[in-house]
Scaffold this active site. Structure first.
Site, mmCIF file in Angstrom:
data_model
loop_
_atom_site.group_PDB
_atom_site.id
_atom_site.type_symbol
_atom_site.label_atom_id
_atom_site.label_comp_id
_atom_site.label_asym_id
_atom_site.label_seq_id
_atom_site.Cartn_x
_atom_site.Cartn_y
_atom_site.Cartn_z
ATOM 1 N N ARG A 99 0.837 -1.194 0.000
ATOM 2 C CA ARG A 99 0.000 0.000 0.000
ATOM 3 C C ARG A 99 0.882 1.258 0.000
ATOM 4 N NH1 ARG A 99 -4.973 1.896 -1.168
ATOM 5 N NH2 ARG A 99 -6.023 3.003 0.506
ATOM 6 N N THR A 372 -9.104 1.191 -9.614
ATOM 7 C CA THR A 372 -8.546 -0.026 -9.015
ATOM 8 C C THR A 372 -8.696 -1.194 -9.989
ATOM 9 O OG1 THR A 372 -9.101 0.782 -6.801
ATOM 10 C CG2 THR A 372 -8.615 -1.543 -6.965
ATOM 11 N N THR A 390 -4.033 -0.479 -7.199
ATOM 12 C CA THR A 390 -4.789 0.736 -7.490
ATOM 13 C C THR A 390 -3.935 1.984 -7.634
ATOM 14 O OG1 THR A 390 -6.695 2.034 -6.723
ATOM 15 C CG2 THR A 390 -5.146 1.349 -5.044
ATOM 16 N N ASN A 392 -6.000 4.574 -6.991
ATOM 17 C CA ASN A 392 -7.157 5.160 -6.314
ATOM 18 C C ASN A 392 -8.203 5.580 -7.341
ATOM 19 O OD1 ASN A 392 -8.763 5.736 -4.177
ATOM 20 N ND2 ASN A 392 -8.001 7.794 -3.898
ATOM 21 N N ASP A 414 -7.618 8.502 0.349
ATOM 22 C CA ASP A 414 -8.164 7.399 1.154
ATOM 23 C C ASP A 414 -7.971 7.637 2.654
ATOM 24 O OD1 ASP A 414 -9.521 5.835 -0.604
ATOM 25 O OD2 ASP A 414 -7.928 4.399 -0.954
ATOM 26 N N SER A 443 -7.797 1.114 3.280
ATOM 27 C CA SER A 443 -8.243 0.673 1.951
ATOM 28 C C SER A 443 -9.454 -0.243 2.074
ATOM 29 C CB SER A 443 -7.095 -0.096 1.290
ATOM 30 O OG SER A 443 -7.538 -0.741 0.119
ATOM 31 N N SER A 444 -10.185 -0.380 0.973
ATOM 32 C CA SER A 444 -11.271 -1.369 0.924
ATOM 33 C C SER A 444 -10.876 -2.579 0.087
ATOM 34 C CB SER A 444 -12.520 -0.760 0.284
ATOM 35 O OG SER A 444 -13.001 0.306 1.048
ATOM 36 N N GLY A 464 -13.587 -1.124 -7.274
ATOM 37 C CA GLY A 464 -14.905 -0.560 -6.942
ATOM 38 C C GLY A 464 -14.920 0.273 -5.674
ATOM 39 N N GLY A 465 -13.760 0.727 -5.202
ATOM 40 C CA GLY A 465 -13.739 1.600 -4.027
ATOM 41 C C GLY A 465 -14.448 0.938 -2.855
HETATM 42 N N1 GLY Z 1 -8.286 3.255 -3.329
HETATM 43 C C1 GLY Z 1 -9.318 2.358 -3.082
HETATM 44 C C2 GLY Z 1 -9.044 1.478 -1.921
HETATM 45 O O1 GLY Z 1 -7.912 1.290 -1.557
HETATM 46 O O2 GLY Z 1 -9.961 0.964 -1.333
#
Ligand code: GLY
Length: 563
Positions: A99, A372, A390, A392, A414, A443-444, A464-465
């Site tokens: 990340r 992403t 990603t 983002n 984020d 993050s998701s 998909g965020g």
């Molecule tokens: N940038 C989207 C995530 O990390 O969830």
């Protein structure tokens, strides 16, 4: 229960039991030995070729990640970050966190004006939004630990792709057209992406090829130190950003323990913090497990209600408690405790929607986007790799470094720029995800591997965020509870709820007006104006005879390739 209802319930139960014993016939691409499913054919091809040349899933991961940086610049990257969850053929599992992180000069209020208001666009557009990239450190770390083929052999395939060029698809032409003005605004009209690209055009990336050669030659130092690092830091700072050569030199990817949990007879392995994916999905599954969701029917009002109420509660916890575990104490065992989660669902009623404000406060607009990208890989030895990566937003910060040949991320968004103020996904953050120097933003991303009866069964993930977590969970449920083939599980229409805003979002097709009316009558607020596509899931199912079925999402140009 009335006799007819009783007969129907019994019939559904018999069908469900029958389904569990007779796995769905594959409807996606099937291969005998190995497979890559990714957002672009070129990337899946390179990953598959690497395995054919004797490489393993980890070598293929490196090739696929790099090839997506060339063929899918809206999200594929060497200048973003991501997470990998893996399961080796012998059952050993693990995960890698590559990340992005905040630069050393970052401050909690760096995106606020003198009146403490969030400065519009500062954390999303241009150089100030860039986090220290992690992707190159990630692939080098993977190669050091698991690589079989020489790094140069893997890189050569991708360098050739960058030099020979990639054909623009219809979907890509459309998105490049939509973003062209903003590319010019952020970069000037001399940037490569100021050009108009039509379907069928070829885009070559000679400068990216040069950057890739530097990495192939010098490993991580080819990106984080020396010429490339100097050019990159100078470029970012000249455009008003904060990242220095020192920030780049001190970036490290981190091996982390994955989140592992049982759902009925599945063992689910997913990403832990700083991704919220594993913990939040674990909470959702734990809250729905007491119910026989299969007996309600796929995407029925009852199944949607149950999943929505579990998601509402899980996302409320996500946004409050989760952040970078190296900076905040996350009460994971409390959040995943069975009694706590049973209690969390104690006020759930089939008659009436719970109001999100009854769980916590907040008001916001949601803006989903399809940034992403995810890829799933299984090799001929049985090693499995699940990676979500990603920039983002689509094309990240939109800042394109022409000299080095890539877009820069806008991952700083984020973080929660200010507690209670939503980010670009409408997620309301808290103190746990506030900005600190060298901290990773929450993050998701939810790269996931699922075992059934102790064997590898599914490799799955999606972009998909904030909708990533629910899309991955629904795909697993589609395969397990509703006995769909991998491809059908990926294709099936999806819905989403994330606590705040207190609305259920449905994909454009597949949910009838009568179903929505029924949910509305129980108090669910349905976002009728916005019906975006939710996720682009790329997944692999291992069939009972050991063959692999790909689920490549038709929502994009995704492709399953193997042998
Ligand atoms: N940038 C989207 C995530 O990390 O969830």
């Amino acid at each position: 229960m009335k006799p007819l209802k009783y007969v129907l319930a019994l019939f559904t139960l018999i069908i469900c039991l029958h389904c569990k014993q007779n796995p769905a016939t594959p409807t996606g691409t099937v291969t005998e030995n190995a497979m890559v499913v990714s957002a672009r054919q070129e990337a899946s091809e390179i990953g598959s070729k690497i395995m054919k040349e004797g490489g393993n899933a980890f070598d293929a991961m490196i090739g696929t990640q790099l090839a997506l940086a060339v063929a899918y610049p809206r999200a594929g990257n060497i200048s973003g970050g991501g997470f990998m969850v893996y399961r080796q053929a012998d059952g050993t599992i693990g995960s890698l966190d590559f990340r992005e992180k905040a630069p050393k000069s970052a401050q909690k209020d760096m995106y606020l004006d003198s009146l403490d208001n969030v400065i519009p666009n500062m954390s999303t557009l241009g150089a100030a939004s860039i986090g220290v990239p992690g992707s190159v450190a990630g692939i080098i770390e993977v190669h050091k630990k698991f690589g079989k083929l020489p790094l140069k052999q893997i890189f050569e395939l991708v360098i050739a792709l960058a030099e020979n060029g990639v054909e623009v698809t219809a979907k890509q032409a459309e998105i490049l057209k939509n973003y062209r003005e903003v590319f010019i605004k952020v970069n000037s009209d001399s940037t490569k992406f100021a050009q108009v690209y039509k379907e069928g055009d070829k885009i070559t990336y000679p400068n990216l090829a040069k950057t890739l050669r530097a990495i192939a030659e010098h490993g991580r130092d080819g990106f984080y130190k020396g010429e490339v690092a100097k050019k990159l830091a100078n470029f970012i700072q000249a455009n008003g950003g904060f990242i220095t050569e020192d920030d780049l030199a001190s970036y490290e990817a981190i091996w982390r323990t994955p989140v592992v949990f049982q759902y009925k007879d599945l063992n689910i392995i997913s990403m832990g913090p700083p991704s919220s994916g594993g913990v939040t999905m674990n909470q959702i599954f734990e809250m729905i497990e007491p119910y026989n969701i299969a007996s309600f029917g796929h995407n029925s009002d009852k199944a949607i209600q149950l999943f929505t109420e579990a998601s509402r509660r899980a996302y409320a916890d996500r946004n409050y408690f989760l952040g970078d575990p190296d900076f905040v104490d996350i009460p994971t065992s409390f959040l995943l405790n069975n009694n706590y989660l049973a209690n969390r669902m104690a006020d759930f009623s089939w008659k009436k929607a719970t109001k999100s404000e009854a769980i916590a406060h907040g008001k916001l607009e949601i803006i989903e986007s399809m940034e992403t990208t995810h890829y799933s890989i299984v090799d001929q030895e049985g090693n499995a790799v699940s990676v979500t990566t990603t920039l983002n937003g689509n094309f990240g910060s939109k800042l394109y470094c022409d000299e080095l040949g890539f877009f820069l991320n806008n991952e700083m968004d984020d973080f929660s720029a200010k507690a209670g103020v939503p980010n670009m996904f409408g997620l309301v953050g808290a103190e746990a995800n506030s900005i600190e120097p060298e901290k990773r933003m929450l993050s998701s991303m939810t790269p996931t591997i699922v075992e059934k009866d102790g064997q590898l069964w599914m490799v799955v993930g999606t972009p998909g965020g904030s909708t990533i977590i629910t899309a991955v969970a629904q795909t697993i449920l589609n395969g397990y509870e509703f006995n769909m083939s991998m491809q059908d599980a990926v294709n099936a229409p999806r819905f989403h709820h994330q606590w705040l805003p207190d609305v259920v979002i449905f994909e454009p097709n597949g949910f009838s007006s009568s179903l929505k009316e029924k949910l509305k009558s129980k108090g669910y607020i349905i976002n009728e104006e916005r019906t975006p596509i939710i996720g682009k899931v790329d997944a692999i199912r291992v069939l009972s005879d050991g063959r692999l079925e790909g689920g490549a999402d038709p929502r994009g140009d995704d492709s399953a390739i193997g042998f």
